[in-house]
Design an enzyme around this catalytic site. Sequence first.
Site, PDB file in Angstrom:
ATOM      1  N   ASP A 150      48.433  37.767  32.826  1.00 35.73           N
ATOM      2  CA  ASP A 150      48.134  36.667  31.901  1.00 35.73           C
ATOM      3  C   ASP A 150      47.266  37.166  30.748  1.00 35.73           C
ATOM      4  O   ASP A 150      46.936  36.413  29.829  1.00 35.73           O
ATOM      5  CB  ASP A 150      47.501  35.474  32.628  1.00 35.73           C
ATOM      6  CG  ASP A 150      46.214  35.830  33.351  1.00 35.73           C
ATOM      7  OD1 ASP A 150      45.800  37.012  33.316  1.00 35.73           O
ATOM      8  OD2 ASP A 150      45.620  34.917  33.960  1.00 35.73           O
ATOM      9  N   ASP A 161      51.466  37.290  37.063  1.00 29.82           N
ATOM     10  CA  ASP A 161      50.294  36.429  37.252  1.00 29.82           C
ATOM     11  C   ASP A 161      50.678  34.958  37.268  1.00 29.82           C
ATOM     12  O   ASP A 161      51.421  34.501  36.379  1.00 29.82           O
ATOM     13  CB  ASP A 161      49.305  36.634  36.088  1.00 29.82           C
ATOM     14  CG  ASP A 161      48.246  37.667  36.393  1.00 29.82           C
ATOM     15  OD1 ASP A 161      47.936  37.884  37.579  1.00 29.82           O
ATOM     16  OD2 ASP A 161      47.721  38.259  35.427  1.00 29.82           O
ATOM     17  N   GLU A 210      44.235  34.810  41.233  1.00 31.05           N
ATOM     18  CA  GLU A 210      42.809  35.123  41.193  1.00 31.05           C
ATOM     19  C   GLU A 210      42.041  34.222  42.154  1.00 31.05           C
ATOM     20  O   GLU A 210      42.219  33.005  42.128  1.00 31.05           O
ATOM     21  CB  GLU A 210      42.268  34.919  39.773  1.00 31.05           C
ATOM     22  CG  GLU A 210      42.846  35.896  38.774  1.00 31.05           C
ATOM     23  CD  GLU A 210      42.250  35.740  37.372  1.00 31.05           C
ATOM     24  OE1 GLU A 210      41.282  34.961  37.193  1.00 31.05           O
ATOM     25  OE2 GLU A 210      42.765  36.403  36.453  1.00 31.05           O
ATOM     26  N   GLU A 230      38.518  43.924  40.028  1.00 31.31           N
ATOM     27  CA  GLU A 230      38.215  44.141  38.609  1.00 31.31           C
ATOM     28  C   GLU A 230      36.713  44.224  38.378  1.00 31.31           C
ATOM     29  O   GLU A 230      35.944  43.362  38.794  1.00 31.31           O
ATOM     30  CB  GLU A 230      38.821  42.985  37.778  1.00 31.31           C
ATOM     31  CG  GLU A 230      38.587  43.152  36.277  1.00 31.31           C
ATOM     32  CD  GLU A 230      39.474  42.286  35.411  1.00 31.31           C
ATOM     33  OE1 GLU A 230      40.422  41.652  35.935  1.00 31.31           O
ATOM     34  OE2 GLU A 230      39.228  42.246  34.188  1.00 31.31           O
TER      35      GLU A 230
HETATM   36  O1  KIV Z   1      46.193  39.940  33.341  1.00 26.55           O
HETATM   37  C1  KIV Z   1      45.931  41.136  33.538  1.00 26.55           C
HETATM   38  O2  KIV Z   1      46.235  42.018  32.716  1.00 26.55           O
HETATM   39  C2  KIV Z   1      45.252  41.503  34.771  1.00 26.55           C
HETATM   40  C3  KIV Z   1      44.750  42.900  34.901  1.00 26.55           C
HETATM   41  C4  KIV Z   1      43.510  43.046  34.109  1.00 26.55           C
HETATM   42  C5  KIV Z   1      44.572  43.298  36.303  1.00 26.55           C
HETATM   43  O3  KIV Z   1      45.077  40.684  35.625  1.00 26.55           O
END
Ligand code: KIV
Length: 254
Positions: A34, A73, A105, A172
């Site tokens: 995302d 995501d 997440e 992260e």
């Molecule tokens: O959205 C994204 O690019 C991520 C990475 C930072 C792991 O979740």
Amino acid sequence: MKLRGEKISMLTAYDFSMATILDDAGIDILLVGDSASNVMAGHETTLPITLDQMIYHASSVIRAVKRSLVVVDLPFGSYQGNSKEALNSAIRIMKEAGAHSIKMEGGEEIIDSVKRIISAGVPVMGHLGLTPQSIYKFGTYTVRAKEEEEAEILVRNAHLLQEAGCFAIVLEKIPAQLGKRVSEEIKIPIIGIGAGMYVDGQVLVMHDMLGINKEFSPRFLRRYLNLYDQILGATKQYIEDVKSKDFPNENEQY
Ligand code: KIV
């Protein structure tokens, strides 16, 4: 790969052309992150991107991929409500984009949704530490879980995600020693971004590692190209060639 001690390589991708190159290069995992909200759409945070927009990006990447695993995501607002909503969002990504798996997440607070999605046959990657969809709760993008209390919560959440059936977890921006501890305690692969050298794999945002962005320079980022300057130079040259009537020449016309 974790059992063999082979590190896992992961990069983000959002479109067909770039995904083709990354897949041809042999990347293990492509993440339709995302972060498209930032690097593709120019938003300050990842919050505005919609499920429909994620499906558009993901289907472009899926059309390019011949061998990599594609993770997509679930965007902010598409799964936090309840587990039924979460499952519907996951199913849309799998059905409409043809994705291989999804990423979410959070830990304990989303565990019912994680279990429901996995029980429907959709592989889930977790994401702990700095979780950008909660940026307004954290207030900053600084390193997470430096204090023992937050570190213990993170470890507990990693166990919960593993027990729920996640196939991997992104960590992260956390201290390297915490990344090491989680990788040692948890059997599923731990993919780090700013989580140090001891985790089982690494992920970076493609635009950052290719140097398309100039402003974003966290300590964990290694730039492999300086595409901003190269594209700037090429574009200036093109403008000059058009203005000076150098382009097109006799061999570049019909
Ligand atoms: O959205 C994204 O690019 C991520 C990475 C930072 C792991 O979740």
